[in-house]
Each structure stands twice: as structure tokens, then as C-alpha cells.
Design an enzyme around this catalytic site. Structure first.
Site, PDB file in Angstrom:
ATOM      1  N   HIS A 102       6.623  -0.791  -9.999  1.00 62.05           N
ATOM      2  CA  HIS A 102       7.876  -1.543  -9.932  1.00 62.05           C
ATOM      3  C   HIS A 102       7.939  -2.595 -11.047  1.00 62.05           C
ATOM      4  O   HIS A 102       7.723  -3.785 -10.817  1.00 62.05           O
ATOM      5  CB  HIS A 102       8.033  -2.199  -8.560  1.00 62.05           C
ATOM      6  CG  HIS A 102       8.379  -1.224  -7.488  1.00 62.05           C
ATOM      7  ND1 HIS A 102       8.183  -1.483  -6.149  1.00 62.05           N
ATOM      8  CD2 HIS A 102       8.923   0.024  -7.549  1.00 62.05           C
ATOM      9  CE1 HIS A 102       8.586  -0.436  -5.433  1.00 62.05           C
ATOM     10  NE2 HIS A 102       9.037   0.483  -6.270  1.00 62.05           N
TER      11      HIS A 102
ATOM     12  N   HIS B 150      10.631   0.514   1.718  1.00 61.47           N
ATOM     13  CA  HIS B 150       9.750   0.433   0.559  1.00 61.47           C
ATOM     14  C   HIS B 150       8.997   1.760   0.445  1.00 61.47           C
ATOM     15  O   HIS B 150       8.566   2.337   1.441  1.00 61.47           O
ATOM     16  CB  HIS B 150       8.765  -0.730   0.728  1.00 61.47           C
ATOM     17  CG  HIS B 150       7.950  -1.029  -0.491  1.00 61.47           C
ATOM     18  ND1 HIS B 150       6.860  -0.288  -0.861  1.00 61.47           N
ATOM     19  CD2 HIS B 150       8.084  -2.005  -1.430  1.00 61.47           C
ATOM     20  CE1 HIS B 150       6.339  -0.789  -1.972  1.00 61.47           C
ATOM     21  NE2 HIS B 150       7.070  -1.840  -2.344  1.00 61.47           N
TER      22      HIS B 150
ATOM     23  N   GLU C  84       6.027   2.568  -0.424  1.00 57.02           N
ATOM     24  CA  GLU C  84       4.690   2.614   0.159  1.00 57.02           C
ATOM     25  C   GLU C  84       4.758   2.785   1.673  1.00 57.02           C
ATOM     26  O   GLU C  84       4.001   3.573   2.260  1.00 57.02           O
ATOM     27  CB  GLU C  84       3.902   1.355  -0.197  1.00 57.02           C
ATOM     28  CG  GLU C  84       2.477   1.399   0.336  1.00 57.02           C
ATOM     29  CD  GLU C  84       1.713   0.107   0.137  1.00 57.02           C
ATOM     30  OE1 GLU C  84       0.857  -0.198   0.993  1.00 57.02           O
ATOM     31  OE2 GLU C  84       1.963  -0.593  -0.859  1.00 57.02           O
TER      32      GLU C  84
ATOM     33  N   CYS D 175      -4.182  -5.515  -0.533  1.00 58.89           N
ATOM     34  CA  CYS D 175      -5.133  -5.212  -1.595  1.00 58.89           C
ATOM     35  C   CYS D 175      -5.677  -6.492  -2.229  1.00 58.89           C
ATOM     36  O   CYS D 175      -5.070  -7.564  -2.159  1.00 58.89           O
ATOM     37  CB  CYS D 175      -4.508  -4.294  -2.640  1.00 58.89           C
ATOM     38  SG  CYS D 175      -3.553  -5.123  -3.914  1.00 58.89           S
TER      39      CYS D 175
ATOM     40  N   SER E 249       9.715  -5.467  -6.982  1.00 62.49           N
ATOM     41  CA  SER E 249       8.265  -5.583  -6.853  1.00 62.49           C
ATOM     42  C   SER E 249       7.945  -6.505  -5.687  1.00 62.49           C
ATOM     43  O   SER E 249       8.125  -7.724  -5.766  1.00 62.49           O
ATOM     44  CB  SER E 249       7.658  -6.141  -8.146  1.00 62.49           C
ATOM     45  OG  SER E 249       6.322  -6.559  -7.935  1.00 62.49           O
ATOM     46  N   SER E 250       7.464  -5.933  -4.604  1.00 64.11           N
ATOM     47  CA  SER E 250       7.189  -6.713  -3.400  1.00 64.11           C
ATOM     48  C   SER E 250       6.214  -7.839  -3.681  1.00 64.11           C
ATOM     49  O   SER E 250       6.426  -8.985  -3.273  1.00 64.11           O
ATOM     50  CB  SER E 250       6.643  -5.798  -2.303  1.00 64.11           C
ATOM     51  OG  SER E 250       6.305  -6.528  -1.150  1.00 64.11           O
ATOM     52  N   ASN E 251       5.135  -7.545  -4.398  1.00 63.88           N
ATOM     53  CA  ASN E 251       4.130  -8.593  -4.590  1.00 63.88           C
ATOM     54  C   ASN E 251       4.639  -9.706  -5.503  1.00 63.88           C
ATOM     55  O   ASN E 251       4.251 -10.861  -5.357  1.00 63.88           O
ATOM     56  CB  ASN E 251       2.809  -7.989  -5.100  1.00 63.88           C
ATOM     57  CG  ASN E 251       2.878  -7.538  -6.538  1.00 63.88           C
ATOM     58  OD1 ASN E 251       2.633  -8.322  -7.452  1.00 63.88           O
ATOM     59  ND2 ASN E 251       3.201  -6.273  -6.760  1.00 63.88           N
TER      60      ASN E 251
ATOM     61  N   SER F  54       2.162  -5.544 -11.287  1.00 61.17           N
ATOM     62  CA  SER F  54       2.638  -4.425 -12.101  1.00 61.17           C
ATOM     63  C   SER F  54       3.201  -4.892 -13.442  1.00 61.17           C
ATOM     64  O   SER F  54       3.967  -4.193 -14.078  1.00 61.17           O
ATOM     65  CB  SER F  54       3.707  -3.637 -11.332  1.00 61.17           C
ATOM     66  OG  SER F  54       4.719  -4.499 -10.846  1.00 61.17           O
TER      67      SER F  54
END
EC number: 1.17.7.4
Length: 364
Positions: free
Chosen positions: A76, A159, A161, A229, A257-259, A302
Site C-alpha cells: 500500500h 482490508h 489482509e 508484526c 496503508s493501515s500501519n 511500505s
């Protein structure tokens, strides 16, 4: 004379460079008494799973030639996707958009068994670039569903994932989107229950969700090991240390981008006076610098570091030339490339086997 019908054709407007206010004008608007500086988070940017996935597409293009199809965005990040498109990657939403017999790469976020079957039915050649840490969660879902556990999957519905993990055991899985949903979700058997999670969530919010679930279901089991992670946890830990000292936090990362989005939320929660997310340095609004002594800067997992360096250069133009790196962890994890690629690389004499990891490859 007959009137002619005219069909209007929309024309895209040329991109006009944004005219910025001069640094001296910004400094004069709200003067800063102390030294201007940037606190640069470390670790930041590319994680091993992202690095592996991007290299997988690059190597596929190099050895098989264009086009190489990729289901969904490989990671992402707009810059990464656009760069790979320029090299011949074709991004599609579903496998039925891929010509029969062509090569398709599954993104780092993973896919459900249904997607794998669809690719097989179309005779597609596949490269599975799913992050190994996501694959771990998939295997946990399969294992616990086989033992007839009900799985509470903490994550964001929709999402990629979450869709992939859910697809491993749909009859045994419910998605829990937030701590608030933990208060209302209903389960079949509270004594045979386990939680798993999306790998890119806020650590704090996830544990709050688990706490609320356990208040209602005391026998809720934990996953065998952390599902969030290492890269997500490490980047959040770094911004937690920086945020209380920062007048402004800038997170480099894409909106999907979730993170990256979580990093902005964590910064505000831990004391940053303001926080903004940008894809590129040209999206930074110089008015953000007014009255700001300390900028915190980080990037999602990412994001190639070249984009962070662009923001540092812009900040330096506005007087933030002092950069202090705030190190909270060292990352040296490497993942091998997908097995579908390794034989091809070996036959071609390409020794690129263990790849993917912070600082292990050029970030341009």
C-alpha cells in the site's frame, strides 16, 4: 443550417507546482524561540515483508518480462505502485482480469484459498508474495478452525489482509473491527474461542479490544505468538517516544496503508500537538511549520526511504537542518524470495536468495 451536437470531452488539467510561502514569511508568522530540529524515527519505512514483495515483482519483470500482473497493490504505497507500473507491472483487482496462462503475483497482504483456486482454474502462473508473517496468521486460522475453535479476527473489515485470513476459515471466523464491537459481539461457545489479528493494527487498540473481549469471555485464548508484526510494533514504539517532544509529527505513507494511518493516530494519542500523513514531500503544507520547534518524522512499513529524505530536505529549507535519529530497535530480519521465483533465479545464475529487510537494498 443544421445545428451540430457537440460532445464535451473532459481534459485533465496540467499539474501546476504549488507555490510555497518563503521560509522567512513562515518564520515571521509565529516566531520560534528555540532551536528548530527534526526527530527522525528509527526504525521506519520498509519492513522485510514489503521489501521481499517489491523485489519479487522486480525480479519477475527482469526474468519473465512485461507484463507481470499483480492482484491488488503489491504493497500500500503510491510511489511503489507507480514505479512498478512504469516498469511493466499491471495491477488488477481480481484474477479474472488476468489473461489465461499469464503470470500473476499475489500481494504482500495475502489471499484467500478461493483466490488461489480462481487462479488455478484460469491456468495462471502464480508467485505468492504474501508476507511470511501474514502466512503465519493464515496457518493459525486453519489450525484452530480444524480444531473447531471460533476465531475472533481483530482487524478492519474490507482490508485485503483481513479478507485473506477470513477466507481460510469463513465458517469459524468473525471480524471484530474495534474495541466497541467487542462489547456486543455474540459467539457460539465462549469456552472454545481464540483471537487472531491483522498484522498492521495499533498495538494499544488491539490489546484494548482483547481486554474487553476477555471481560465477556474469560476463557478466550491468545494466539501462539504475536500476530501484530515486529515492524508495526517497532514503528509505533519509536513514534511513542518522539510524540511527547514533537510540536508536529509528519508520517510518510499512503491513505490505504493501515500501519501508516495508525502511526498518525498513535502520535496524537501520545502527545504530539499535531500530526499529518503525506505520500510525498510536495503534500506538506508549510503552514504546518508555524510556531513549530520540533518535528517528528517517520514512515509506514511500505515506504521507501527516498520519500522520507525528500521531506527532510524540505524541512531543512524551512530551518530544520538539525536531525536527531531516535532509535528504539534494530531490525535485521531477512526473508527469502517466494519459492516460485527461486528456481528461476538459480537457473539464471542470480544469487538473490535471502532478500527483504531494512537497509539491505537501495531505497530509490
Amino acid at each position: 443550417m443544421e445545428s451540430m451536437s457537440v460532445t464535451s470531452v473532459p481534459l485533465s488539467m496540467p499539474t501546476v507546482p504549488r507555490r510555497r510561502r518563503a521560509p522567512e514569511d513562515v518564520a515571521a508568522a509565529v516566531p520560534v524561540a528555540g532551536e528548530k530540529k527534526v526527530l527522525l524515527a528509527a526504525p521506519r519505512g520498509y519492513c522485510a515483508g514489503v521489501d521481499r514483495a517489491v523485489i519479487a515483482v522486480e525480479k519477475a519483470l527482469e526474468h519473465y518480462g512485461a507484463p507481470v500482473y499483480v492482484r491488488k497493490q503489491i504493497v500500500h504505497n503510491r510511489h511503489v505502485v507507480e514505479t512498478l507500473e512504469e516498469r511493466g507491472a499491471v495491477f488488477v483487482e481480481e484474477t479474472d482480469e488476468v489473461p489465461e496462462g499469464a503470470l500473476v503475483v499475489f500481494s504482500a497482504h495475502g489471499v484467500s484459498p478461493a483466490v488461489v483456486r480462481s487462479a488455478e482454474e484460469r491456468g495462471l502462473r502464480t508467485i505468492d508474495a504474501t508476507c511470511p508473517l501474514v502466512t503465519k496468521v493464515h496457518r493459525e486460522a486453519v489450525r484452530f478452525a480444524r480444531d473447531d475453535y471460533e476465531i475472533l479476527l481483530i482487524g478492519h473489515e474490507g482490508h485485503e489482509e483481513v479478507e485473506g485470513t477470513y477466507g481460510e476459515a469463513p465458517e469459524n471466523t468473525q471480524v471484530v473491527n474495534s474495541p466497541e464491537e467487542a462489547d456486543t459481539i455474540q459467539v457460539k461457545d465462549p469456552d472454545k474461542l481464540i483471537w487472531l489479528s491483522q498484522t498492521t493494527l495499533s498495538v494499544d487498540e488491539t490489546m484494548e479490544t482483547v481486554r474487553r473481549l476477555r471481560e465477556r469471555f474469560p476463557n478466550l485464548q491468545d494466539p501462539p505468538s504475536d500476530d501484530i508484526c515486529y515492524a508495526t510494533s517497532n514503528r509505533q514504539a519509536a513514534i511513542k517516544k518522539i510524540a511527547p517532544q514533537a510540536d508536529l509529527v509528519i508520517v510518510v505513507g499512503s491513505a490505504n496503508s493501515s500501519n501508516s494511518v495508525r502511526l498518525m493516530e498513535v502520535a496524537l494519542e501520545y502527545g504530539a500537538k499535531a500530526a499529518h500523513r503525506v505520500d510525498f514531500a510536495n503534500e506538506v503544507d508549510e503552514s504546518w511549520f508555524e510556531g513549530v520547534e520540533t518535528i517528528g518524522l517517520t514512515s509506514g512499513a511500505s515506504v521507501p526511504d527516498v520519500l522520507v529524505q525528500d521531506v527532510l530536505r524540505l524541512a531543512a529549507e524551512y530551518g530544520y537542518g538539525t536531525v536527531e535519529e531516535v532509535v528504539t530497535a534494530e531490525e535485521d530480519i531477512l526473508f527469502s524470495l517466494p519459492k516460485e521465483l527461486r528456481a528461476t533465479l538459480r537457473d539464471a545464475g542470480d544469487a538473490s536468495r535471502g532478500l527483504g529487510g531494512r537497509g539491505r537494498r537501495p531505497q530509490s
